[in-house]
Design an enzyme around this catalytic site. Sequence first.
Site, short mmCIF file in Angstrom:
data_model
loop_
_atom_site.label_atom_id
_atom_site.label_comp_id
_atom_site.label_asym_id
_atom_site.label_seq_id
_atom_site.Cartn_x
_atom_site.Cartn_y
_atom_site.Cartn_z
N GLU A 51 38.63 37.83 37.06
CA GLU A 51 38.60 38.54 35.63
C GLU A 51 39.14 38.07 35.10
O GLU A 51 39.73 38.44 34.03
CB GLU A 51 38.08 40.08 35.70
CG GLU A 51 36.30 39.84 36.06
CD GLU A 51 35.80 39.91 37.69
OE1 GLU A 51 34.88 40.22 38.25
OE2 GLU A 51 36.86 40.11 38.48
N PHE A 113 25.60 52.16 40.95
CA PHE A 113 26.74 51.27 41.94
C PHE A 113 26.95 50.53 41.11
O PHE A 113 26.56 49.99 40.08
CB PHE A 113 25.48 51.09 42.50
CG PHE A 113 26.00 49.84 43.27
CD1 PHE A 113 27.75 49.77 44.92
CD2 PHE A 113 26.23 48.34 43.38
CE1 PHE A 113 28.11 49.18 45.32
CE2 PHE A 113 26.40 46.90 43.51
CZ PHE A 113 28.18 47.82 44.67
N GLN A 114 28.51 50.37 40.17
CA GLN A 114 29.45 49.69 39.82
C GLN A 114 28.92 50.00 38.01
O GLN A 114 29.48 49.04 37.77
CB GLN A 114 29.10 47.86 39.79
CG GLN A 114 29.23 47.70 41.15
CD GLN A 114 28.95 46.11 41.36
OE1 GLN A 114 28.70 45.41 40.54
NE2 GLN A 114 30.07 45.56 42.03
N LYS A 163 21.65 46.00 32.13
CA LYS A 163 20.91 44.81 31.87
C LYS A 163 20.11 44.49 32.05
O LYS A 163 19.16 44.20 31.59
CB LYS A 163 21.40 44.87 33.47
CG LYS A 163 20.09 43.95 34.45
CD LYS A 163 20.85 43.94 36.03
CE LYS A 163 20.16 42.90 36.34
NZ LYS A 163 19.86 42.34 38.71
N MET A 511 64.39 39.46 35.64
CA MET A 511 64.98 40.59 34.05
C MET A 511 65.56 41.54 35.22
O MET A 511 66.39 42.48 34.85
CB MET A 511 64.02 40.77 33.27
CG MET A 511 64.40 41.22 31.92
SD MET A 511 65.71 40.07 31.54
CE MET A 511 64.47 39.19 30.31
#
Length: 599
Positions: A51, A113-114, A163, A511
């Site tokens: 993602e 959940f989530q 949802k 760097m």
Amino acid sequence: MQYTGARILIEALIEQGVDTVFGYPGGAVLFIYDELYKHQDRIRHILVSHEQHAAHAADGYARSTGKVGVCLATSGPGATNLITGIATAHMDSVPMVAITGNVATNLLGKDSFQEVDITGISMPVVKHNWIVKDVNALAETVREAFIVAQSGRPGPVLIDIPKDITAIPGEWIPLRSGAKVKNIQSISANKLVAGIIPEGADQSEITAEEEILSARARRLTERNRRTTFTDEDLDRAVKFFREAKRPVIYAGGGVISSDACGELTEFAERLNAPVALSLMGIGAFPREHRLYTGLIGMHGTVASNKAVQKADLLITLGARFSDRVTSRADKFAQSARILHIDIDPAEVNKNVGAHAWIIGDIKLILTKLLKKIPQHLKTDWQGDIEKWKEKIPKAHHPGGSKLHPRLIIEETAKRLGYDAIVATDVGQHQIWTAQFYPFTRPRSFITSGGLGTMGFGLGAIMGAKVANPKRPAVLFTGDGSFRMNCGEMGTISNYKIPILIVIINNQVLGMVRQWQSLFYEERYSETILDRPPDFVKLAEAYGLKGYRAENEKTFIEALDNAMKDIASGLTALIDAQINRDEQVLPMVPGGKPIDEQIL
């Protein structure tokens, strides 16, 4: 019309002119993905490998086009994985709409959940965010999100959709003038929303814009109008110009965002003022122009840094005086009056005090200023700029048996041409690219400036290439950065996106090692990367072409073969191995004024 929330979302995105969404599915966005499946002939979805890179791809899409990039992720870890990409866009003022799913409204706040509070988490790195708890507010929220992302100073926004809202029916009312939306945006949605109607816009276009703006968006318009400039602001600036003997222009990404590059060139010529660019401003001013002095700041050119320190007037356009530019702010441009021109009033006097400022759209401001300035003003630089331009670090000259970064970048540029889109990750290769690639047009250099996000490059160049299929695309990356994003080779391979990937491989975190060499008595703590993977074999495992180069001869051969691959629609990777002790110079040590450079 009664549609589910998911269908309303897709219709609203299409209404806004969205043609591509970068994302990754999950339970909370299944209804949205079902609608994407049903409408794949109207809107394209690119399935990324992670993602974070959906956000970076949307970012690259936006930077290379000026349009809003769109990314989509599920709830919980999907949403939090977007945050680095959103923050990257936020720091560089990139217009983006991030869409996240969440648990159903009756489960919010119950540690389901989530579930995460993504609006709370994202608040510091977005212009605005919304959680939609009423399906009938969804379309209006999407419309407002696109306006906010583009209006004023561009930036990312986030829409969080539970949802159940995507599943239940709601009323879909399309815009009556939906067909004119793209026409309006092509004029410049940024300026219209800011209350700036361009000359020549007919009444039907203005009327259509009024239909697009919601009640909440009109309040945004009024807020932007309150920050517009006056004739007195312009006249004060012109007085500064007339009194200056050693003017310098410091231009940043805001010039590109406002499509003011042509105006910048004419403005510089009228003032006869040298032009120094921030990292975000690269491409805003022609590299071959006699007034161009190059990058400013920590790795700026001698000409840019000395000119700013010797100036009696510093005109700052669409830049924010970041610490990478100023180093010691109390020692920056001490002898100069500072005129700050920017669309964001919050940037004025934040890092460096200004003697005057003009708040508004840079293109409009420069257009009005040009009407007040004589054709050519005289300055007292007397050859100083040309003399300083000749001071080039020895490190810029290729030599020895190993490949040199300048040769890699310049030879690649010769083959890709001036129309190429060039992305980088973050590190030494990023600055070498800024120094050595002959950029001639805006929206060609895609890099993470403000946040400095390693792992940005592959997703960003992927998004830029999807948005610009006819333009050549190259990613210059380092071996440290590429380890963080190499999984997106699977996305590139699957969608057959032809890109040239050049790994400037020194087997170290270059760097950081450079700082350890200069300031930490060569204690190389955890910066040596002489370990797997073999990048050539990894590329081949993903179905791409891979080449290894250890000297100039083998690099030219690899580059020629890679160009043939790209011409046939394939992505090619070159593992170009350089000396681990190559350094990026000039360099201003931390805490020093910008004209005290290591050369």
